[in-house]
Design a protein around this motif. Sequence first.
Motif, PDB file in Angstrom:
ATOM      1  N   PRO A  37       0.838  -1.195   0.000  1.00 52.29           N
ATOM      2  CA  PRO A  37       0.000   0.000   0.000  1.00 52.29           C
ATOM      3  C   PRO A  37       0.876   1.249   0.000  1.00 52.29           C
ATOM      4  O   PRO A  37       1.901   1.286   0.676  1.00 52.29           O
ATOM      5  CB  PRO A  37      -0.773  -0.138   1.311  1.00 52.29           C
ATOM      6  CG  PRO A  37       0.164  -0.907   2.206  1.00 52.29           C
ATOM      7  CD  PRO A  37       0.904  -1.852   1.309  1.00 52.29           C
ATOM      8  N   MET A  38       0.457   2.257  -0.738  1.00 54.01           N
ATOM      9  CA  MET A  38       1.342   3.400  -0.915  1.00 54.01           C
ATOM     10  C   MET A  38       0.554   4.636  -1.338  1.00 54.01           C
ATOM     11  O   MET A  38      -0.338   4.540  -2.191  1.00 54.01           O
ATOM     12  CB  MET A  38       2.408   3.062  -1.963  1.00 54.01           C
ATOM     13  CG  MET A  38       3.651   3.911  -1.917  1.00 54.01           C
ATOM     14  SD  MET A  38       4.988   3.178  -2.903  1.00 54.01           S
ATOM     15  CE  MET A  38       5.621   1.948  -1.748  1.00 54.01           C
ATOM     16  N   SER A  39       0.898   5.753  -0.746  1.00 54.52           N
ATOM     17  CA  SER A  39       0.268   7.017  -1.130  1.00 54.52           C
ATOM     18  C   SER A  39       0.747   7.409  -2.526  1.00 54.52           C
ATOM     19  O   SER A  39       1.792   6.939  -2.990  1.00 54.52           O
ATOM     20  CB  SER A  39       0.659   8.114  -0.139  1.00 54.52           C
ATOM     21  OG  SER A  39       2.037   8.433  -0.269  1.00 54.52           O
ATOM     22  N   PRO A  40       0.005   8.274  -3.222  1.00 56.04           N
ATOM     23  CA  PRO A  40       0.464   8.721  -4.548  1.00 56.04           C
ATOM     24  C   PRO A  40       1.861   9.334  -4.514  1.00 56.04           C
ATOM     25  O   PRO A  40       2.662   9.112  -5.419  1.00 56.04           O
ATOM     26  CB  PRO A  40      -0.600   9.743  -4.954  1.00 56.04           C
ATOM     27  CG  PRO A  40      -1.830   9.305  -4.230  1.00 56.04           C
ATOM     28  CD  PRO A  40      -1.351   8.779  -2.906  1.00 56.04           C
ATOM     29  N   LYS A  41       2.182  10.100  -3.472  1.00 55.95           N
ATOM     30  CA  LYS A  41       3.509  10.715  -3.369  1.00 55.95           C
ATOM     31  C   LYS A  41       4.591   9.651  -3.254  1.00 55.95           C
ATOM     32  O   LYS A  41       5.598   9.680  -3.975  1.00 55.95           O
ATOM     33  CB  LYS A  41       3.555  11.647  -2.159  1.00 55.95           C
ATOM     34  CG  LYS A  41       4.932  12.268  -1.883  1.00 55.95           C
ATOM     35  CD  LYS A  41       4.865  13.203  -0.674  1.00 55.95           C
ATOM     36  CE  LYS A  41       6.218  13.858  -0.382  1.00 55.95           C
ATOM     37  NZ  LYS A  41       7.217  12.877   0.111  1.00 55.95           N
ATOM     38  N   HIS A  42       4.401   8.712  -2.354  1.00 56.51           N
ATOM     39  CA  HIS A  42       5.402   7.668  -2.175  1.00 56.51           C
ATOM     40  C   HIS A  42       5.476   6.747  -3.385  1.00 56.51           C
ATOM     41  O   HIS A  42       6.552   6.215  -3.701  1.00 56.51           O
ATOM     42  CB  HIS A  42       5.103   6.869  -0.907  1.00 56.51           C
ATOM     43  CG  HIS A  42       5.434   7.597   0.350  1.00 56.51           C
ATOM     44  ND1 HIS A  42       4.740   7.408   1.545  1.00 56.51           N
ATOM     45  CD2 HIS A  42       6.371   8.548   0.616  1.00 56.51           C
ATOM     46  CE1 HIS A  42       5.251   8.195   2.474  1.00 56.51           C
ATOM     47  NE2 HIS A  42       6.235   8.897   1.935  1.00 56.51           N
ATOM     48  N   LEU A  43       4.363   6.563  -4.081  1.00 58.58           N
ATOM     49  CA  LEU A  43       4.382   5.756  -5.294  1.00 58.58           C
ATOM     50  C   LEU A  43       5.260   6.400  -6.359  1.00 58.58           C
ATOM     51  O   LEU A  43       6.082   5.732  -7.003  1.00 58.58           O
ATOM     52  CB  LEU A  43       2.955   5.569  -5.822  1.00 58.58           C
ATOM     53  CG  LEU A  43       2.776   4.671  -7.043  1.00 58.58           C
ATOM     54  CD1 LEU A  43       3.267   3.257  -6.771  1.00 58.58           C
ATOM     55  CD2 LEU A  43       1.305   4.650  -7.476  1.00 58.58           C
ATOM     56  N   ARG A  44       5.132   7.706  -6.532  1.00 52.42           N
ATOM     57  CA  ARG A  44       5.969   8.424  -7.507  1.00 52.42           C
ATOM     58  C   ARG A  44       7.440   8.367  -7.107  1.00 52.42           C
ATOM     59  O   ARG A  44       8.316   8.140  -7.949  1.00 52.42           O
ATOM     60  CB  ARG A  44       5.502   9.874  -7.628  1.00 52.42           C
ATOM     61  CG  ARG A  44       4.140  10.062  -8.304  1.00 52.42           C
ATOM     62  CD  ARG A  44       3.903  11.528  -8.633  1.00 52.42           C
ATOM     63  NE  ARG A  44       3.940  12.378  -7.454  1.00 52.42           N
ATOM     64  CZ  ARG A  44       2.885  12.648  -6.687  1.00 52.42           C
ATOM     65  NH1 ARG A  44       1.708  12.124  -6.978  1.00 52.42           N
ATOM     66  NH2 ARG A  44       3.011  13.450  -5.631  1.00 52.42           N
ATOM     67  N   GLU A  45       7.712   8.575  -5.811  1.00 51.88           N
ATOM     68  CA  GLU A  45       9.103   8.584  -5.351  1.00 51.88           C
ATOM     69  C   GLU A  45       9.749   7.208  -5.494  1.00 51.88           C
ATOM     70  O   GLU A  45      10.910   7.091  -5.926  1.00 51.88           O
ATOM     71  CB  GLU A  45       9.156   9.044  -3.891  1.00 51.88           C
ATOM     72  CG  GLU A  45       8.801  10.510  -3.712  1.00 51.88           C
ATOM     73  CD  GLU A  45       8.704  10.909  -2.256  1.00 51.88           C
ATOM     74  OE1 GLU A  45       8.825  12.114  -1.966  1.00 51.88           O
ATOM     75  OE2 GLU A  45       8.500  10.014  -1.387  1.00 51.88           O
TER      76      GLU A  45
ATOM     77  N   GLU B  99      -5.181   2.315 -14.467  1.00 58.69           N
ATOM     78  CA  GLU B  99      -5.543   3.213 -13.379  1.00 58.69           C
ATOM     79  C   GLU B  99      -4.670   2.926 -12.168  1.00 58.69           C
ATOM     80  O   GLU B  99      -4.483   1.766 -11.787  1.00 58.69           O
ATOM     81  CB  GLU B  99      -7.019   3.025 -13.013  1.00 58.69           C
ATOM     82  CG  GLU B  99      -7.512   3.976 -11.937  1.00 58.69           C
ATOM     83  CD  GLU B  99      -8.973   3.752 -11.575  1.00 58.69           C
ATOM     84  OE1 GLU B  99      -9.476   4.468 -10.683  1.00 58.69           O
ATOM     85  OE2 GLU B  99      -9.598   2.852 -12.175  1.00 58.69           O
ATOM     86  N   LEU B 100      -4.106   3.975 -11.586  1.00 58.96           N
ATOM     87  CA  LEU B 100      -3.216   3.772 -10.448  1.00 58.96           C
ATOM     88  C   LEU B 100      -3.996   3.367  -9.198  1.00 58.96           C
ATOM     89  O   LEU B 100      -5.228   3.369  -9.185  1.00 58.96           O
ATOM     90  CB  LEU B 100      -2.390   5.032 -10.205  1.00 58.96           C
ATOM     91  CG  LEU B 100      -1.433   5.402 -11.349  1.00 58.96           C
ATOM     92  CD1 LEU B 100      -0.572   6.601 -10.965  1.00 58.96           C
ATOM     93  CD2 LEU B 100      -0.549   4.217 -11.741  1.00 58.96           C
ATOM     94  N   TRP B 101      -3.282   2.999  -8.161  1.00 54.59           N
ATOM     95  CA  TRP B 101      -3.830   2.356  -6.982  1.00 54.59           C
ATOM     96  C   TRP B 101      -3.178   2.959  -5.745  1.00 54.59           C
ATOM     97  O   TRP B 101      -2.157   3.634  -5.816  1.00 54.59           O
ATOM     98  CB  TRP B 101      -3.528   0.858  -7.038  1.00 54.59           C
ATOM     99  CG  TRP B 101      -2.039   0.625  -7.163  1.00 54.59           C
ATOM    100  CD1 TRP B 101      -1.119   0.564  -6.150  1.00 54.59           C
ATOM    101  CD2 TRP B 101      -1.277   0.533  -8.379  1.00 54.59           C
ATOM    102  NE1 TRP B 101       0.155   0.421  -6.652  1.00 54.59           N
ATOM    103  CE2 TRP B 101       0.094   0.393  -8.007  1.00 54.59           C
ATOM    104  CE3 TRP B 101      -1.609   0.527  -9.737  1.00 54.59           C
ATOM    105  CZ2 TRP B 101       1.120   0.263  -8.954  1.00 54.59           C
ATOM    106  CZ3 TRP B 101      -0.582   0.404 -10.671  1.00 54.59           C
ATOM    107  CH2 TRP B 101       0.762   0.266 -10.284  1.00 54.59           C
ATOM    108  N   GLN B 102      -3.738   2.641  -4.605  1.00 54.67           N
ATOM    109  CA  GLN B 102      -3.109   2.970  -3.323  1.00 54.67           C
ATOM    110  C   GLN B 102      -3.060   1.753  -2.407  1.00 54.67           C
ATOM    111  O   GLN B 102      -2.064   1.518  -1.737  1.00 54.67           O
ATOM    112  CB  GLN B 102      -3.844   4.130  -2.636  1.00 54.67           C
ATOM    113  CG  GLN B 102      -3.754   5.451  -3.391  1.00 54.67           C
ATOM    114  CD  GLN B 102      -4.305   6.625  -2.592  1.00 54.67           C
ATOM    115  OE1 GLN B 102      -3.995   6.796  -1.411  1.00 54.67           O
ATOM    116  NE2 GLN B 102      -5.135   7.436  -3.247  1.00 54.67           N
TER     117      GLN B 102
END
Length: 523
Positions: free
Chosen positions: A97-105, A122-125
Amino acid sequence: MTFDLLIRNGRVIDGLGNPWFRADVGISQGRITAVGRLDSSGAETVIDAKGKIVCPGFIDVHNHSDLILLREPDHTPKVAQGITTEILGSDGIGYAPMSPKHLRETTQLYHAINGGLPEHVELWQTIPEYLNRFDGNVAVNVAFQVPHNALRLAVIGWENRAASEDDLKQMARLAAEAMEQGCVGFATGLSYHPHVFCGLEELVAISQAVAAYGGVYNTHMRYHLGDQFLDPVHETLDVARQADIPVHIAHYLISGVDTWGLSSQRLALVDSGRAEGLDVTYDAYCYPAGSTTGMFVLPLWMGADGPHAMLKRVRSPNVMAQILDEIQGRERDFYARMQITYIGAERYREWEGRRLADVADEVGEAPDALLLRLLDETALELGFTFHFGNEADVQAIIQHPAHIGSTDAIMMGSSPHPRAYGTYPRFLGHYTRDLGLFTLEDAIRRFTGFPAQRFGLSDRGIIRTGMAADIVVFDPATVIDRSTFEDPRQYPVGIEHVLVNGTPVIADSAPTGARPGRALRRG
């Protein structure tokens, strides 16, 4: 009896190590519904496997397919070598599980290993959202491990510090939630960020939460610990003792000229752990070279505060001078063993496939300075194959009874490590048929029934009535890899049919374009 598909006249190897037997295999609605002498008159499709081996599909327990499988869902390099299931989250590098910010990083930091996010998905969290993206949309099945990086990012972020008591409770709770959502274990990469900053207490706390659900602790060990050879194994065994959890060690190979010939010492620790009553296994691929991101050679402190901070340090003349001071003194042979696999800058792509030392000579730079410059100009998008192993240790390690086969495949760049295309055919052709290190039954058990048991995939890995119809048909006389370090993007020969959930994804040695894979959830 009617079948959707019938495989006739094959030599069946069941995945449990039993001697082969001649039988037909009947398949209906994605399941094996009969094994024996079967009438083909009611079958919609018949595969004649005379002279061929029929076995369970191969389960790749260590890979880097977490994003590329969504970007390139036919996954031909993997299914062409007989892989039907991949266990994601290897090295503790996961994307949920990951926030959009942490997913990008995370995507930026590990672009050289996993590439970018899929553009048309479609992206996920959450973990359920991530796993749902695979169902019916990809060629192979996947299972997922609780990724250590996601837990650390959610609770601590990219900070270089030990977890507090409250942090440990939060990470253990998140790990338990992930197991309830279908994960099969807990994976760490203790040479990667941000999990490199954790302590033993953190590994034990999370592992205890995972053990309560019957999961396994799967670790890329802390190779920089202590003597950098046996001490990482001792720490891993400590986790097994303190958390009372089965332990699986990732890519258990010898890497470094100064450790050549010492595989027996590493293997002795596995044996002593098992003699003590610890449940210890490991995986390894069959090549005397590894592969990872170029930033792997940077000091560990570089990764504090995340990829943006790391890149800022890389671009700071003062910091880079400090790093050069730390890494200078390596012999030229060190850089001659580094083969460039991927460069995330178009103007340097022609260097892919070449040794770093040779390129440095050509452009008139010191190889360490060139390495740092490329990390700067590619924004950390730099990958290498590291030729630091040797064949004698490879053979010793893959023959041990605790060994499970794997690819550890990284598919970025024009010159990836050949394991991405050839691992299982190489095991079967070179090491089993040509060198005789295994019987076919033992080799296949290491790819099928053994990993299925290890990671709790209860309906996979065995040819038996009622099991999922993940099946490979191959020619034992011709199966072989063709991928090399010089020309890696070459498909193997001898893998003739591959079925995933009863649907052919390889037929007559050619991809079908079918995407019957799904996420396999624990329980």
